[in-house]
Write a protein that holds these residues in place. Structure first.
Motif, PDB file in Angstrom:
ATOM      1  N   ASP A  39       0.988  -0.994  -0.398  1.00 14.81           N
ATOM      2  CA  ASP A  39      -0.044  -0.129   0.141  1.00 14.81           C
ATOM      3  C   ASP A  39       0.794   1.159   0.479  1.00 14.81           C
ATOM      4  N   VAL A  40       1.911   1.106   0.406  1.00 13.18           N
ATOM      5  CA  VAL A  40       2.470   2.911   0.213  1.00 13.18           C
ATOM      6  C   VAL A  40       2.942   3.428  -1.029  1.00 13.18           C
ATOM      7  N   LYS A  41       3.022   3.020  -1.881  1.00 13.92           N
ATOM      8  CA  LYS A  41       2.704   3.559  -3.178  1.00 13.92           C
ATOM      9  C   LYS A  41       1.477   4.411  -3.504  1.00 13.92           C
ATOM     10  N   PRO A  42       0.889   3.258  -2.986  1.00 11.24           N
ATOM     11  CA  PRO A  42      -0.714   3.878  -3.961  1.00 11.24           C
ATOM     12  C   PRO A  42      -0.931   5.069  -2.719  1.00 11.24           C
ATOM     13  N   LYS A  48       9.960   8.238  -3.908  1.00  7.75           N
ATOM     14  CA  LYS A  48      10.533   7.843  -2.135  1.00  7.75           C
ATOM     15  C   LYS A  48       9.586   6.180  -2.126  1.00  7.75           C
ATOM     16  N   GLY A  49       9.007   5.969  -3.319  1.00  6.14           N
ATOM     17  CA  GLY A  49       8.225   4.505  -2.670  1.00  6.14           C
ATOM     18  C   GLY A  49       9.674   3.537  -2.065  1.00  6.14           C
ATOM     19  N   PRO A  50      10.356   3.112  -2.654  1.00 10.76           N
ATOM     20  CA  PRO A  50      10.960   1.978  -2.605  1.00 10.76           C
ATOM     21  C   PRO A  50      11.874   2.229  -0.649  1.00 10.76           C
ATOM     22  N   GLY A  51      12.022   3.678  -0.761  1.00 10.13           N
ATOM     23  CA  GLY A  51      12.502   4.394   0.471  1.00 10.13           C
ATOM     24  C   GLY A  51      11.329   3.922   1.771  1.00 10.13           C
ATOM     25  N   ILE A 102      11.588   2.109   5.275  1.00 12.24           N
ATOM     26  CA  ILE A 102      10.790   2.250   6.548  1.00 12.24           C
ATOM     27  C   ILE A 102      10.189   1.875   7.098  1.00 12.24           C
ATOM     28  N   TYR A 103       8.871   1.164   5.751  1.00  7.71           N
ATOM     29  CA  TYR A 103       7.527   0.830   7.118  1.00  7.71           C
ATOM     30  C   TYR A 103       7.972  -0.518   7.210  1.00  7.71           C
ATOM     31  N   ALA A 104       8.459  -1.103   6.756  1.00  7.95           N
ATOM     32  CA  ALA A 104       9.403  -2.910   6.818  1.00  7.95           C
ATOM     33  C   ALA A 104       9.859  -2.395   8.525  1.00  7.95           C
ATOM     34  N   GLN A 105      10.267  -1.997   8.997  1.00  9.69           N
ATOM     35  CA  GLN A 105      11.149  -1.783  10.093  1.00  9.69           C
ATOM     36  C   GLN A 105      10.647  -1.404  11.071  1.00  9.69           C
ATOM     37  N   ILE A 106       9.664  -0.709  11.044  1.00 12.24           N
ATOM     38  CA  ILE A 106       8.017  -0.429  11.953  1.00 12.24           C
ATOM     39  C   ILE A 106       6.943  -2.212  11.927  1.00 12.24           C
ATOM     40  N   GLY A 107       7.558  -3.433  11.336  1.00 16.06           N
ATOM     41  CA  GLY A 107       6.132  -3.939  11.258  1.00 16.06           C
ATOM     42  C   GLY A 107       5.563  -3.748   9.794  1.00 16.06           C
ATOM     43  N   GLY A 108       6.065  -3.337   8.791  1.00 13.74           N
ATOM     44  CA  GLY A 108       5.241  -3.243   7.791  1.00 13.74           C
ATOM     45  C   GLY A 108       3.592  -2.860   6.943  1.00 13.74           C
TER      46      GLY A 108
END
Length: 126
Positions: A19-22, A53-56, A60-66
């Motif tokens: 969902d990050v890029k959307p 900015k999506g990949p970065g 970051i979201y992966a580091q806080i639980g996805g």
């Protein structure tokens, strides 16, 4: 009995890494974010920002639980608020959540309160 609806408003955040890029696109396509630019320019920039900015942001979201924890905490605030406002025997209170840049949307929250038959609406923007 009177029915009061409280709509808690927040920015929102992606639920999952997919969902990050959307989310970023929706955030940056908001005309109140990139103020003063024509709509086609905003949409183009929003697409470009979400792709760059999506990949970065995914890392970051992966580091806080996805995903973002904002909805979880907003739901906790809703429960706390409901316990504070409950108790008036003449008013039944319903609380819904609306996120400006993700789900549930503000429209979703308003639909939920309308479905409950709320006659009075209070908007709370953090």
């Amino acid at each position: 009995m009177k029915k009061r609806g409280i709509l808690l408003l927040n920015l929102g955040g992606p639920d999952t890494l997919r969902d990050v890029k959307p989310f970023l696109f929706r955030l940056f396509s908001d005309p109140d974010i990139l103020v003063g630019l024509p709509a086609p320019v905003c949409l183009g920039l929003a697409l470009m920002i979400s792709q760059i900015k999506g990949p970065g942001s995914v890392k970051i979201y992966a580091q806080i639980g996805g995903g973002s924890h904002q909805l979880k905490w907003t739901r906790a605030q809703a429960q706390g608020l409901l316990s504070l406002v409950a108790g008036d025997p003449d008013i039944e209170t319903f609380i819904a959540i609306g996120m400006r840049a993700w789900k549930p949307t503000i429209e979703d929250g308003l639909r939920e309160l309308r479905a409950q038959g709320c006659e009075e609406l209070v908007l709370l923007d953090r």
